[in-house]
Design a protein around this motif. Structure first.
Motif, short mmCIF file in Angstrom:
data_model
loop_
_atom_site.label_atom_id
_atom_site.label_comp_id
_atom_site.label_asym_id
_atom_site.label_seq_id
_atom_site.Cartn_x
_atom_site.Cartn_y
_atom_site.Cartn_z
N PHE A 69 2.26 -14.51 2.45
CA PHE A 69 2.41 -13.88 1.83
C PHE A 69 0.78 -12.90 0.79
O PHE A 69 0.70 -14.36 -0.12
CB PHE A 69 3.28 -15.09 0.84
CG PHE A 69 4.49 -14.92 1.89
CD1 PHE A 69 5.40 -13.88 2.00
CD2 PHE A 69 4.68 -16.36 2.31
CE1 PHE A 69 6.68 -14.07 2.63
CE2 PHE A 69 5.86 -16.21 2.99
CZ PHE A 69 7.02 -15.05 3.29
N PRO A 70 0.94 -12.36 0.67
CA PRO A 70 -0.86 -12.30 -0.47
C PRO A 70 0.18 -11.73 -1.40
O PRO A 70 0.93 -10.88 -1.85
CB PRO A 70 -1.04 -10.95 0.57
CG PRO A 70 -0.06 -10.35 1.58
CD PRO A 70 0.29 -11.23 1.92
N ASP A 71 -1.08 -12.04 -2.87
CA ASP A 71 -0.18 -11.41 -3.51
C ASP A 71 -0.88 -9.72 -3.95
O ASP A 71 -1.36 -9.62 -3.15
CB ASP A 71 -0.55 -12.08 -4.67
CG ASP A 71 -2.39 -12.22 -5.63
OD1 ASP A 71 -3.00 -11.28 -4.85
OD2 ASP A 71 -3.08 -12.94 -5.71
N GLU A 72 -0.84 -9.30 -5.75
CA GLU A 72 -1.22 -7.97 -5.13
C GLU A 72 -2.52 -7.61 -5.57
O GLU A 72 -2.88 -7.24 -5.46
CB GLU A 72 -0.50 -7.77 -7.10
CG GLU A 72 -1.19 -8.66 -8.26
CD GLU A 72 -0.14 -9.92 -8.74
OE1 GLU A 72 -0.48 -10.04 -9.74
OE2 GLU A 72 0.18 -10.56 -7.37
N PHE A 73 -3.34 -9.01 -5.37
CA PHE A 73 -4.70 -9.16 -4.86
C PHE A 73 -5.55 -8.47 -4.40
O PHE A 73 -6.24 -9.06 -3.61
CB PHE A 73 -5.01 -9.69 -6.15
CG PHE A 73 -4.97 -9.04 -7.72
CD1 PHE A 73 -5.52 -8.16 -8.19
CD2 PHE A 73 -3.85 -10.30 -8.33
CE1 PHE A 73 -5.27 -7.75 -10.02
CE2 PHE A 73 -4.00 -9.92 -9.88
CZ PHE A 73 -4.37 -8.80 -10.18
N GLY A 74 -4.24 -8.85 -2.83
CA GLY A 74 -4.48 -9.04 -1.71
C GLY A 74 -4.83 -10.59 -0.79
O GLY A 74 -4.85 -11.15 0.38
N MET A 85 6.31 -9.33 -3.49
CA MET A 85 5.66 -8.60 -4.77
C MET A 85 3.39 -8.22 -4.40
O MET A 85 3.01 -8.98 -4.19
CB MET A 85 5.67 -9.40 -5.76
CG MET A 85 6.85 -9.82 -6.21
SD MET A 85 7.68 -8.12 -7.19
CE MET A 85 8.89 -8.30 -6.75
N ASP A 86 4.57 -7.50 -3.82
CA ASP A 86 2.57 -6.31 -3.32
C ASP A 86 1.93 -5.68 -4.59
O ASP A 86 2.75 -5.77 -5.46
CB ASP A 86 2.52 -5.70 -2.51
CG ASP A 86 3.39 -4.81 -1.94
OD1 ASP A 86 4.48 -4.04 -2.83
OD2 ASP A 86 3.60 -3.75 -0.80
N LEU A 87 0.58 -4.76 -4.48
CA LEU A 87 -0.06 -4.48 -5.73
C LEU A 87 1.37 -3.52 -5.75
O LEU A 87 1.66 -3.13 -7.33
CB LEU A 87 -0.77 -3.59 -5.16
CG LEU A 87 -1.70 -2.55 -6.23
CD1 LEU A 87 -1.80 -3.73 -8.08
CD2 LEU A 87 -2.51 -2.09 -5.69
N PHE A 88 1.87 -2.64 -5.22
CA PHE A 88 2.96 -1.85 -5.46
C PHE A 88 3.76 -2.25 -6.22
O PHE A 88 5.06 -2.05 -7.13
CB PHE A 88 3.08 -0.88 -4.63
CG PHE A 88 1.82 0.12 -4.04
CD1 PHE A 88 1.36 0.26 -4.94
CD2 PHE A 88 2.41 0.53 -2.73
CE1 PHE A 88 0.45 1.48 -4.57
CE2 PHE A 88 1.33 1.28 -2.23
CZ PHE A 88 -0.15 1.98 -3.51
N ALA A 89 5.03 -2.97 -5.78
CA ALA A 89 6.05 -3.54 -5.92
C ALA A 89 5.70 -4.32 -7.31
O ALA A 89 6.79 -4.83 -8.17
CB ALA A 89 6.53 -4.75 -5.17
N ALA A 90 4.54 -5.21 -8.01
CA ALA A 90 4.61 -5.53 -8.73
C ALA A 90 4.34 -5.32 -9.97
O ALA A 90 4.88 -5.07 -10.99
CB ALA A 90 3.32 -6.17 -8.23
#
Length: 269
Positions: A19-24, A206-211
């Motif tokens: 599960f990477p965050d919005e910054f990978g 929540m990836d970069l787009f979903a965030a």
């Protein structure tokens, strides 16, 4: 430490997904551990249970005799009042215990004003363990026996017919053991695992787009057109199907668990 290990959470309920965050950056174990602990605490409050052996004390006065299981952690809750008219006719006192499942027979005391705690004979104590109901029956000629151990103030309170606050003092062992959670009550641990997984899957979606609230992007080369789809609800989460599957299974489990806990109740309350 949570009863649900991080290895079990990752392997069984999260299917080894990352599960990477919005910054990978990958979600660290500290976040998973925090989610597991907070979900376990909420789970125990929601269903009135302890997931590990615990001694529960209703009331906080010092009781005579040896305490139950002195090596176990202790949980204190407020004491309950006594109505002297409770034993009129064929009635018995019924107390709802705050935490289950109940193990063994509780130690029950009646605290009258100005008196030492009067222990209730265990022969007159009955427990519905899953329903967490404690039933106390009159010990023979209760009205005649009780004042023998009561002060004059306690006698007046008992015979005055008024409710006596902070009267019932109870000590009992509650909670699931490791054998319970790996055997006949393994469904309880499974429910905790699914709830914890949901708590991880939602922020894990929540990836970069979903965030930023973006559900999807598209572009057309010929017309030099592009479009953006904005997230409108939880169904746009990346792991929404798995989250919903867990929720559906939890709904079925909760109905079964509540039915199993209530069981059969007899007698006049």
């Amino acid at each position: 430490m949570s009863v649900l290990s991080l290895d079990t959470l990752r392997g069984t309920y999260l299917r080894g997904m990352q599960f990477p965050d919005e910054f990978g950056r990958p979600m660290p174990d500290s976040v998973l551990d925090s989610k597991a602990k907070s979900t376990e605490a909420a789970f125990q409050r929601r269903y009135g249970m302890q997931l590990s052996p615990t001694v529960v004390r209703i009331g906080d006065i010092t009781l005579p005799g040896a305490p139950l299981c002195p090596d176990l952690p202790r949980k204190f809750v407020d004491s309950q009042p006594f109505d002297p008219r409770a034993f009129e006719g064929d009635r018995f006192v019924s107390l709802m215990l705050p935490v289950g499942p109940v193990k063994g027979t509780p130690r029950v005391f009646l605290q009258l004003p100005g008196s030492k705690p009067i222990e209730w004979s265990r022969e007159w104590v009955q427990v519905q363990r899953r329903a967490r109901v404690l039933q106390l029956y009159p010990m023979g000629q209760t009205v005649n026996l009780m004042p023998l151990q009561a002060s004059s103030l306690g006698f007046m309170a008992l015979m005055g017919g008024r409710t006596i606050p902070n009267a019932w003092q109870v000590e009992y062992e509650a909670g699931y053991t490791e054998d319970d959670l790996s055997g006949s009550d393994s469904d309880v641990l499974n429910a905790l695992g699914m709830l914890t997984a949901i708590a991880v899957l939602i922020p894990g979606s929540m990836d970069l787009f979903a965030a930023k609230g973006i559900a999807g992007l598209s572009a057309g080369v010929d017309g030099l057109s592009n479009s953006t789809q904005l997230a409108g609800g939880g169904q746009s989460l990346r792991y929404a199907p798995l989250i919903q599957a867990f929720k559906d299974e939890l709904t079925s489990w909760e109905r079964m668990y509540q039915h199993r806990g209530v069981g059969m109740r007899l007698g006049v309350l």
